[in-house]
Design a protein around this motif. Sequence first.
Motif, PDB file in Angstrom:
ATOM      1  N   LEU A 122       2.809  -0.341  -3.414  1.00 25.09           N
ATOM      2  CA  LEU A 122       2.201   0.487  -2.372  1.00 25.09           C
ATOM      3  C   LEU A 122       0.684   0.476  -2.513  1.00 25.09           C
ATOM      4  CD1 LEU A 122       4.641   3.550  -2.377  1.00 25.09           C
ATOM      5  CD2 LEU A 122       4.531   1.660  -0.730  1.00 25.09           C
ATOM      6  N   GLN A 123      -0.001   0.333  -1.390  1.00 20.94           N
ATOM      7  CA  GLN A 123      -1.458   0.214  -1.399  1.00 20.94           C
ATOM      8  C   GLN A 123      -2.164   1.549  -1.191  1.00 20.94           C
ATOM      9  OE1 GLN A 123      -3.173  -3.012  -1.808  1.00 20.94           O
ATOM     10  NE2 GLN A 123      -1.119  -3.160  -2.689  1.00 20.94           N
ATOM     11  N   ILE A 124      -1.480   2.501  -0.525  1.00 18.10           N
ATOM     12  CA  ILE A 124      -2.178   3.731  -0.183  1.00 18.10           C
ATOM     13  C   ILE A 124      -1.301   4.989  -0.347  1.00 18.10           C
ATOM     14  CG2 ILE A 124      -1.649   3.740   2.310  1.00 18.10           C
ATOM     15  CD1 ILE A 124      -5.176   4.360   0.949  1.00 18.10           C
ATOM     16  N   TYR A 125      -0.006   4.890  -0.004  1.00 15.63           N
ATOM     17  CA  TYR A 125       0.880   6.061  -0.069  1.00 15.63           C
ATOM     18  C   TYR A 125       0.987   6.553  -1.511  1.00 15.63           C
ATOM     19  CZ  TYR A 125       4.803   9.178   0.565  1.00 15.63           C
ATOM     20  OH  TYR A 125       5.605  10.292   0.588  1.00 15.63           O
ATOM     21  N   GLY A 126       0.788   7.853  -1.687  1.00 11.88           N
ATOM     22  CA  GLY A 126       0.945   8.445  -3.010  1.00 11.88           C
ATOM     23  C   GLY A 126      -0.213   8.196  -3.956  1.00 11.88           C
TER      24      GLY A 126
ATOM     25  N   GLY B  76      -6.471  10.648  -4.681  1.00 16.26           N
ATOM     26  CA  GLY B  76      -7.370  10.873  -5.811  1.00 16.26           C
ATOM     27  C   GLY B  76      -7.676   9.614  -6.616  1.00 16.26           C
ATOM     28  N   ASP B  77      -6.921   8.553  -6.389  1.00 12.23           N
ATOM     29  CA  ASP B  77      -7.170   7.295  -7.094  1.00 12.23           C
ATOM     30  C   ASP B  77      -8.135   6.425  -6.288  1.00 12.23           C
ATOM     31  OD1 ASP B  77      -5.419   8.153  -9.000  1.00 12.23           O
ATOM     32  OD2 ASP B  77      -3.725   6.971  -8.267  1.00 12.23           O
ATOM     33  N   GLY B  78      -8.589   5.338  -6.897  1.00 11.60           N
ATOM     34  CA  GLY B  78      -9.523   4.452  -6.221  1.00 11.60           C
ATOM     35  C   GLY B  78      -8.824   3.512  -5.255  1.00 11.60           C
TER      36      GLY B  78
ATOM     37  N   GLY C 197     -12.662   0.899  -3.791  1.00  9.98           N
ATOM     38  CA  GLY C 197     -12.913   1.810  -4.903  1.00  9.98           C
ATOM     39  C   GLY C 197     -13.131   3.265  -4.517  1.00  9.98           C
ATOM     40  N   GLU C 198     -13.302   3.522  -3.257  1.00 14.03           N
ATOM     41  CA  GLU C 198     -13.487   4.898  -2.777  1.00 14.03           C
ATOM     42  C   GLU C 198     -12.233   5.725  -3.099  1.00 14.03           C
ATOM     43  OE1 GLU C 198     -15.278   7.759  -1.958  1.00 14.03           O
ATOM     44  OE2 GLU C 198     -16.434   6.242  -0.863  1.00 14.03           O
ATOM     45  N   VAL C 199     -12.397   7.028  -3.239  1.00 14.01           N
ATOM     46  CA  VAL C 199     -11.276   7.913  -3.571  1.00 14.01           C
ATOM     47  C   VAL C 199     -10.333   8.045  -2.364  1.00 14.01           C
ATOM     48  CG1 VAL C 199     -10.612  10.254  -4.212  1.00 14.01           C
ATOM     49  CG2 VAL C 199     -12.621   9.193  -5.264  1.00 14.01           C
ATOM     50  N   VAL C 200      -9.049   7.804  -2.601  1.00 14.23           N
ATOM     51  CA  VAL C 200      -8.041   7.929  -1.540  1.00 14.23           C
ATOM     52  C   VAL C 200      -7.812   9.407  -1.230  1.00 14.23           C
ATOM     53  CG1 VAL C 200      -5.604   7.542  -0.969  1.00 14.23           C
ATOM     54  CG2 VAL C 200      -6.916   5.762  -2.162  1.00 14.23           C
TER      55      VAL C 200
ATOM     56  N   PHE D 159      -5.041   7.976   3.140  1.00 14.11           N
ATOM     57  CA  PHE D 159      -5.944   6.995   3.747  1.00 14.11           C
ATOM     58  C   PHE D 159      -7.217   6.863   2.928  1.00 14.11           C
ATOM     59  CE2 PHE D 159      -9.237   9.778   5.533  1.00 14.11           C
ATOM     60  CZ  PHE D 159      -8.623  11.011   5.403  1.00 14.11           C
ATOM     61  N   CYS D 160      -7.891   5.720   3.124  1.00 12.15           N
ATOM     62  CA  CYS D 160      -9.196   5.506   2.511  1.00 12.15           C
ATOM     63  C   CYS D 160     -10.265   5.806   3.556  1.00 12.15           C
ATOM     64  CB  CYS D 160      -9.344   4.061   2.027  1.00 12.15           C
ATOM     65  SG  CYS D 160     -11.046   3.705   1.525  1.00 12.15           S
ATOM     66  N   PRO D 161     -11.118   6.816   3.292  1.00 11.36           N
ATOM     67  CA  PRO D 161     -12.109   7.214   4.295  1.00 11.36           C
ATOM     68  C   PRO D 161     -13.179   6.150   4.522  1.00 11.36           C
ATOM     69  CG  PRO D 161     -12.498   8.350   2.231  1.00 11.36           C
ATOM     70  CD  PRO D 161     -11.210   7.588   2.067  1.00 11.36           C
ATOM     71  N   SER D 162     -13.256   5.214   3.607  1.00  2.80           N
ATOM     72  CA  SER D 162     -14.285   4.186   3.737  1.00  2.80           C
ATOM     73  C   SER D 162     -13.768   2.938   4.459  1.00  2.80           C
ATOM     74  CB  SER D 162     -14.800   3.820   2.345  1.00  2.80           C
ATOM     75  OG  SER D 162     -15.590   2.671   2.382  1.00  2.80           O
TER      76      SER D 162
END
Length: 286
Positions: free
Chosen positions: A248-252, A255-257, A262-265, A277-280
């Motif tokens: 998984l790339q984003i779900y769960g 708080g991780d990069g 590298g932005e905080v998820v 989601f990644c805000p960046s």
Amino acid sequence: MPELPEVETVVREVAPRICGRRFVGAALLDGCLEDVHSAEPLKSVLGVGLGLLPGRLVKRVSRKGKFIIIHLSGNFEMIVHLRMTGMLLFEPSERLKRFIRLEFRFEDGLKMFFSDIRRFGRIWVGPREEVRRLSGLNRLGTDPVAELFSLDDFLTIMRGRVSRRGRLKTALLDQSLVAGIGNIYADEICFRARLHPASRLEKLRPADLLALHEAIGFCLREGIAHNGTTISDFVGTRGDAGKHQQYLQIYGRTGDGCYACGEVVLKTRLGGRGTHFCPSCQALRK
DNA sequence: CCGAACCTGTGT
DNA sequence: ACACAGGTTCGG
């Protein structure tokens, strides 16, 4: 457990075990559930027509969206929707035995169990047209894996929906548009397409729709290739876990990069569902 | 469109 | 005690 890849995994495991076998009976093992064809006024409605099962031969097992279709002789079908915690098991673990709601028996002595912790699962048995109507199966949109799903098909579907506006993730979860996407894969699809799940549908660009079409196919097929996603201790029919949670790339990943930048998820709430989601990386079209 | 409801278990 | 969970349907 079950979104399209998990349900596909169940179908692939169940089919070889029951195809060519004949049902001899079905027993309701849960006093809180009701077969609406029986007379007992119990708590929840499980579905219809278990009494129609004995004598029916299993011809084929297929899937549309998150529905399992067990094709029976005489143009009958048994439709199964696992909802949140439903499972079809042949050798239930000790832990899951407690949650067995139904027992299916075949003429050679084989037993198949329907286990369902939260009792949201539903099963219908009857003539094909009737069960497809009652279960809502005939209101589903295109299955993006089982059927041909061209970019043109997707654009046509989204154009019909864009006029109504709304959020991207809400549309991905709408089973009457594209059938089978659930909360995990919706987030994964949005991330792969680099689009913010709260994007307004009517603001999506042609390139966005192309990216979404690609992401839907990729994410769901990858999930299938890994035998689905297992979170907590849900298991497939054979009792083993899927492997896609490792990919998984984003779900769960709150708080991780972000794996891309590298932005905080971040995690938010969208349409009542936890949304990652990644805000960046993920552009918000608004 | 959002929240509640349907259920039970798990984790904080 | 409270929030949350892979789904869907209903009511306001």
